[in-house]
Every structure is written in structure tokens, then in C-alpha cells.
Design an enzyme around this catalytic site. Structure first.
Site, short mmCIF file in Angstrom:
data_model
loop_
_atom_site.label_atom_id
_atom_site.label_comp_id
_atom_site.label_asym_id
_atom_site.label_seq_id
_atom_site.Cartn_x
_atom_site.Cartn_y
_atom_site.Cartn_z
N HIS A 143 0.83 -1.21 0.00
CA HIS A 143 0.00 0.00 0.00
C HIS A 143 0.86 1.25 0.00
O HIS A 143 2.04 1.20 0.35
CB HIS A 143 -0.93 0.03 1.21
CG HIS A 143 -2.14 -0.87 1.06
ND1 HIS A 143 -2.10 -2.20 1.39
CD2 HIS A 143 -3.39 -0.63 0.60
CE1 HIS A 143 -3.29 -2.75 1.15
NE2 HIS A 143 -4.09 -1.81 0.66
N LYS A 147 -0.76 4.93 4.35
CA LYS A 147 -1.71 4.01 5.01
C LYS A 147 -1.41 3.89 6.49
O LYS A 147 -0.25 3.73 6.88
CB LYS A 147 -1.68 2.63 4.33
CG LYS A 147 -2.71 1.68 4.92
CD LYS A 147 -3.05 0.52 4.01
CE LYS A 147 -4.05 -0.43 4.66
NZ LYS A 147 -5.35 0.19 4.95
P1 NAD Z 1 -7.50 9.35 3.95
O1 NAD Z 1 -6.61 9.58 5.11
O2 NAD Z 1 -7.07 9.81 2.59
O3 NAD Z 1 -8.94 10.01 4.21
C1 NAD Z 1 -9.66 9.89 5.41
C2 NAD Z 1 -10.49 11.17 5.57
O4 NAD Z 1 -11.39 10.96 6.66
C3 NAD Z 1 -9.62 12.39 5.91
O5 NAD Z 1 -10.00 13.48 5.08
C4 NAD Z 1 -9.94 12.64 7.38
O6 NAD Z 1 -9.88 14.04 7.72
C5 NAD Z 1 -11.36 12.10 7.49
N1 NAD Z 1 -11.71 11.69 8.85
C6 NAD Z 1 -11.00 10.90 9.69
N2 NAD Z 1 -11.67 10.74 10.84
C7 NAD Z 1 -12.83 11.43 10.71
C8 NAD Z 1 -13.94 11.63 11.57
N3 NAD Z 1 -13.98 11.11 12.82
N4 NAD Z 1 -14.99 12.38 11.10
C9 NAD Z 1 -14.95 12.93 9.86
N5 NAD Z 1 -13.91 12.78 9.02
C10 NAD Z 1 -12.87 12.04 9.45
O7 NAD Z 1 -7.80 7.78 3.94
P2 NAD Z 1 -8.38 6.88 2.74
O8 NAD Z 1 -7.24 6.34 1.95
O9 NAD Z 1 -9.49 7.61 2.06
O10 NAD Z 1 -8.98 5.66 3.59
C11 NAD Z 1 -9.99 5.86 4.57
C12 NAD Z 1 -10.29 4.52 5.25
O11 NAD Z 1 -10.84 3.60 4.28
C13 NAD Z 1 -9.04 3.81 5.82
O12 NAD Z 1 -9.41 3.15 7.01
C14 NAD Z 1 -8.67 2.81 4.72
O13 NAD Z 1 -7.95 1.71 5.20
C15 NAD Z 1 -10.06 2.41 4.27
N6 NAD Z 1 -10.13 1.85 2.91
C16 NAD Z 1 -11.03 0.86 2.73
C17 NAD Z 1 -11.24 0.32 1.48
C18 NAD Z 1 -12.29 -0.75 1.30
O14 NAD Z 1 -12.52 -1.21 0.16
N7 NAD Z 1 -12.97 -1.15 2.38
C19 NAD Z 1 -10.50 0.79 0.38
C20 NAD Z 1 -9.58 1.82 0.59
C21 NAD Z 1 -9.42 2.36 1.87
#
Ligand code: NAD
Length: 258
Positions: A143, A147
């Protein structure tokens, strides 16, 4: 029209889901929730106050953080609003918040929303039943450098699939190797997390026997792969009864994976 509230909207996944939703005729993003310092200058409703924008009749899609997942689940349960949750790395307590929310709202939770990973899991099940139990299993995931959790939620799901099929407990997981570790014990599942650059998500399960290996690998090149799955999940939960659902429920309906 399905009205969607996006939690974690400014993040990598939030932006990918916004992009995918703007191309979907049956979905309307009514509000984007994130931390105030991350708001974008784009038009539309941006807020850090989830309670003011999550109403009955909407669906919440959450890809934010473990805390964001638990906060969204509490509100969804209070208001009877369906939830699609994609965050990974939740603690046991946070997992429990989502589980109990599902008594009052439909909650679909998956560590990976891509259809390719669903196919990888099915291929892995087929390979494990075709091969002797003596074949070693190693999981390698890659990743991007930002991450937060390791191993990835998807790698843990793949390991759980192997554990369930082979009757192994959590102690079977071996996170990396260093030093004089000696010969590889039978029944170990090796787990290796690589971090760097901009990898979107790459998962390989390597099955190694005597003189031959089989490698099953999925590579996500674009977050659109997850975003389209999340939107298909939003369509699913908008019609579902309260309960806890997984990606398997989505795939069981022909043509529903979108
Ligand atoms: P990222 O860090 O780019 O974005 C996360 C966003 O959420 C940020 O803008 C942050 O400010 C916001 N945030 C965090 N906590 C918050 C809260 N309590 N309230 C409101 N906003 C909040 O991360 P990303 O790459 O977009 O990934 C987000 C999550 O999704 C991670 O846990 C990642 O592992 C997961 N993910 C899951 C899948 C899937 O298919 N299930 C795929 C990709 C990523």
C-alpha cells in the site's frame, strides 16, 4: 433517488466516491463530512457536524478512520439510517459499536469493496480445497506510504479465510521474519506488509508446495474499483432491513455489484 451522506469526504476514498457518485443517475450526495481543516473549496454542503446532516431517508457511506466509523454507526443507529462502512483497523470495541448499530439500521461493512478481491477470495477457497494442507501460505500486501493500519484489512480478511478453511487460530499469523527464526513451522500464515509510494492496494496469496508454487494476486490500480462497490452497497442497504451485511450479500444478488 438515493440520498447519500459521505463521511471522510476529503480523503482519498471520499473523493473517489464523490467522483463515482456524480456519474450515477440514481444517487445524490447531499452532504460531505470531514474535519474542518480538510474542507474543499468545491460547491455543495461541507460540514464537520454529522448530527446536522444525517437524517432518516438517507444512506451514509463512511471511509474515514476507526473513530469516524464508530461515530457514524452511533448516529445511524439513533436515526435508523443505513450505513456502508469501509474504514479498516477498528479496535474490538469499535467493531462492537458497528455490530450493535446493526440491530437498528442496515450496516454493510467490508475490508475491500472491489469485485476483483471478492473473486480472489473465491479463487483462494478453491485453491485451498484443491491443494494438500501441507502447502505453506504467505500473504504479501502493498500500500501507499500514507496508510495508517498494518496489515491491511483485506490481508487480515484473506488470512481469516485461510484460518477458517484450515482450522487454524489467530496464533497462526506470523508478521514478518527477522533473525535466526529456524525452519518454517507447518500451519503458519506469513504476513508481509510493504509500504511506499502510491500503491492503491495490492494483495498476493502465495501457496508453496514441493517444487511448485501458486500465486493469486489482485492489484487495485484506481480507487474507482472500491468506489463503485461502495455505491452498489449504498443501493443494497437503502432497501435492506436492519442487520449486519458483508460484501458476499451484495454479490449474491445477480447484477448488483454495479
Ligand atoms: P485518507 O486519510 O485519505 O482520508 C480519510 C479522511 O477521513 C480524511 O479526510 C480525514 O480528515 C477524514 N476523517 C478521519 N476521521 C474522521 C472523523 N472522525 N470524522 C470525519 N472525518 C474524518 O484515507 P483513505 O485512503 O481515504 O482511507 C480511509 C479509510 O478507508 C481507511 O481506514 C482505509 O484503510 C479504508 N479503505 C477501505 C477500502 C475498502 O474497500 N474497504 C478501500 C480503501 C481504503
Amino acid at each position: 433517488m438515493i440520498r447519500v451522506v459521505l463521511v471522510g469526504a476529503a480523503g482519498r476514498m471520499g473523493q473517489a466516491i464523490w467522483q463515482a457518485a456524480t456519474g450515477a443517475a440514481d444517487l445524490l450526495v447531499t452532504a460531505r463530512i470531514d474535519r474542518r481543516e480538510n474542507f474543499s473549496a468545491e460547491d455543495g454542503v461541507w460540514t464537520d457536524d454529522a448530527a446536522s446532516v444525517i437524517h432518516p431517508g438517507e444512506v451514509v457511506i463512511e471511509f474515514s478512520s476507526p473513530a469516524g466509523a464508530a461515530e457514524a454507526a452511533k448516529l445511524c443507529a439513533e436515526r435508523g439510517v443505513p450505513l456502508v462502512s469501509g474504514s479498516t483497523g477498528l479496535s474490538a470495541e469499535q467493531e462492537e459499536v458497528l455490530r450493535s448499530a446493526s440491530a437498528r439500521a442496515a450496516v454493510l461493512r467490508a475490508s475491500n469493496f472491489s469485485i476483483g478481491v471478492a473473486a480472489l477470495r473465491r479463487s483462494l477457497a478453491a485453491a485451498l480445497s484443491a491443494l494438500p494442507g501441507s502447502w505453506d501460505v504467505e500473504i504479501v500486501e502493498r500500500h501507499h506510504r500514507h496508510k495508517k493500519d498494518s496489515p491491511s484489512g483485506t490481508a487480515l480478511t484473506l488470512a481469516a479465510d485461510v484460518q477458517a478453511r484450515r482450522g487454524l487460530g489467530p496464533e497462526a499469523l506470523r508478521h514478518g521474519r527477522a533473525g535466526a527464526v529456524g525452519p518454517r513451522p507447518a500451519g503458519e500464515i506469513g504476513m508481509h506488509s510493504l509500504r511506499g509510494g502510491t500503491w492503491v492496494g495490492d494483495h498476493a496469496v502465495i501457496l508453496a508446495g514441493e517444487g511448485e508454487t501458486l500465486e493469486l494476486r489482485h492489484v487495485a490500480q484506481d480507487r474507482a474499483a472500491f468506489a463503485h462497490g461502495a455505491l452498489a452497497a449504498a443501493r443494497f442497504v437503502s432497501r435492506a432491513e436492519p442487520g449486519l451485511y458483508g460484501i458476499e450479500d451484495l454479490l449474491e444478488r445477480p447484477g448488483s455489484a454495479g
